[in-house]
Design a protein around this motif. Structure first.
Motif, mmCIF file in Angstrom:
data_model
loop_
_atom_site.group_PDB
_atom_site.id
_atom_site.type_symbol
_atom_site.label_atom_id
_atom_site.label_comp_id
_atom_site.label_asym_id
_atom_site.label_seq_id
_atom_site.Cartn_x
_atom_site.Cartn_y
_atom_site.Cartn_z
ATOM 1 N N ARG A 191 61.880 -0.209 61.072
ATOM 2 C CA ARG A 191 63.251 -0.924 61.153
ATOM 3 C C ARG A 191 63.145 -0.739 62.885
ATOM 4 N N ALA A 192 62.453 0.786 63.328
ATOM 5 C CA ALA A 192 62.485 1.675 64.404
ATOM 6 C C ALA A 192 61.180 0.417 64.908
ATOM 7 N N HIS A 193 60.626 0.569 64.700
ATOM 8 C CA HIS A 193 59.523 -0.929 65.270
ATOM 9 C C HIS A 193 60.129 -1.766 65.711
ATOM 10 N N GLU A 194 60.335 -2.793 64.947
ATOM 11 C CA GLU A 194 61.652 -4.025 65.181
ATOM 12 C C GLU A 194 62.636 -3.569 66.249
ATOM 13 N N LEU A 199 61.960 9.647 66.352
ATOM 14 C CA LEU A 199 62.967 10.109 65.737
ATOM 15 C C LEU A 199 63.364 9.607 64.559
ATOM 16 N N VAL A 200 62.378 10.000 63.410
ATOM 17 C CA VAL A 200 61.943 10.233 62.658
ATOM 18 C C VAL A 200 62.482 12.030 62.434
ATOM 19 N N GLN A 201 61.920 12.219 63.356
ATOM 20 C CA GLN A 201 62.242 14.459 63.365
ATOM 21 C C GLN A 201 63.310 14.366 64.109
ATOM 22 N N LEU A 202 64.171 13.208 64.840
ATOM 23 C CA LEU A 202 65.797 13.770 64.972
ATOM 24 C C LEU A 202 66.671 13.523 63.638
ATOM 25 N N ALA A 203 66.163 12.226 62.783
ATOM 26 C CA ALA A 203 66.863 11.425 61.516
ATOM 27 C C ALA A 203 67.016 13.434 61.211
ATOM 28 N N SER A 214 69.495 13.287 71.497
ATOM 29 C CA SER A 214 68.164 12.504 72.350
ATOM 30 C C SER A 214 68.449 10.960 71.793
ATOM 31 N N ALA A 215 68.006 11.039 70.662
ATOM 32 C CA ALA A 215 68.022 9.916 69.835
ATOM 33 C C ALA A 215 68.740 8.494 71.069
ATOM 34 N N ARG A 216 70.485 8.914 71.664
ATOM 35 C CA ARG A 216 70.432 7.596 71.920
ATOM 36 C C ARG A 216 69.612 8.155 73.961
ATOM 37 N N ALA A 217 68.827 9.072 74.258
ATOM 38 C CA ALA A 217 68.568 9.091 75.422
ATOM 39 C C ALA A 217 66.901 7.715 75.267
ATOM 40 N N LEU A 218 66.861 8.058 73.713
ATOM 41 C CA LEU A 218 65.331 7.266 73.550
ATOM 42 C C LEU A 218 65.890 5.689 73.656
ATOM 43 N N ALA A 219 67.358 5.352 72.540
ATOM 44 C CA ALA A 219 68.086 4.208 72.822
ATOM 45 C C ALA A 219 68.069 3.392 73.782
#
Length: 138
Positions: A52-55, A66-70, A79-84
Motif C-alpha cells: 500500500r505504501a508503494h502504491e 514507515l514500517v518502523q514508524l508503525a 516522522s510519517a507526516r514529514a515523509l508523506a
C-alpha cells in the motif's frame, strides 16, 4: 504459511516476497524440514502495508521507514507526516510536469487542423528540435 499462500493472500507474487526479504523489509522465515519457507501470519499484514505504501508512491526505503514508524513511539506520527509531505511535493512536481507536457501536445495537435496546403506539421518539427517541446529543459 508457505510463500505461495502468503503471496496470494497479500496480492503480490512470490518474487516480490523474496525481494522484500533481500531488502530487509520482510524477515527471512524459518524453513520446514522439507525446505519450504514458513511465514508467520503477521507477514501478510506487513506485506500489505508495504504494498500500500508503494502504491501511494513511497519508495521501498521509505516504506521500510514507515514500517518502523508503525511500531510507534512519540515521534512516529511527525516522522510519517514529514515523509508523506515530501511525497506530496514530489507528486505535485510530477503532476505539473505532466500538465506542461499535455498542454504542449494539445497545442501541437491543434495545428493539425489547418488546411492541408497551409500546414507544416509543427508536431513533427517540434520533435526534431529538442528544446521546442521540453519547455523548461527537463
Amino acid at each position: 504459511m508457505r510463500t505461495s499462500e502468503l503471496a496470494e493472500r497479500a496480492g503480490v507474487n512470490t518474487q516480490t516476497l523474496r525481494y522484500y526479504e533481500r531488502r530487509g523489509l520482510l524477515d527471512r522465515p524459518p524453513r520446514s524440514t522439507s525446505g519450504y519457507r514458513n511465514y508467520p501470519a503477521s507477514a501478510e499484514q506487513l506485506v500489505r502495508f508495504v504494498k500500500r505504501a508503494h502504491e501511494l508512491g513511497f519508495s521501498l526505503d521509505e516504506a521500510a521507514k514507515l514500517v518502523q514508524l508503525a511500531a510507534g513511539g512519540p515521534r512516529a506520527c511527525a516522522s510519517a507526516r514529514a515523509l508523506a509531505t515530501a511525497r506530496i511535493g514530489e507528486i505535485e512536481r510530477r503532476l505539473a510536469d505532466l500538465q506542461r507536457m499535455r498542454d504542449s501536445l494539445v497545442e501541437l495537435v491543434a495545428t493539425c487542423d489547418l488546411p492541408r496546403r497551409d500546414r507544416k506539421c509543427s508536431l513533427l518539427q517540434a520533435l526534431q528540435t529538442s528544446d521546442a517541446v521540453a519547455g523548461d529543459g527537463r
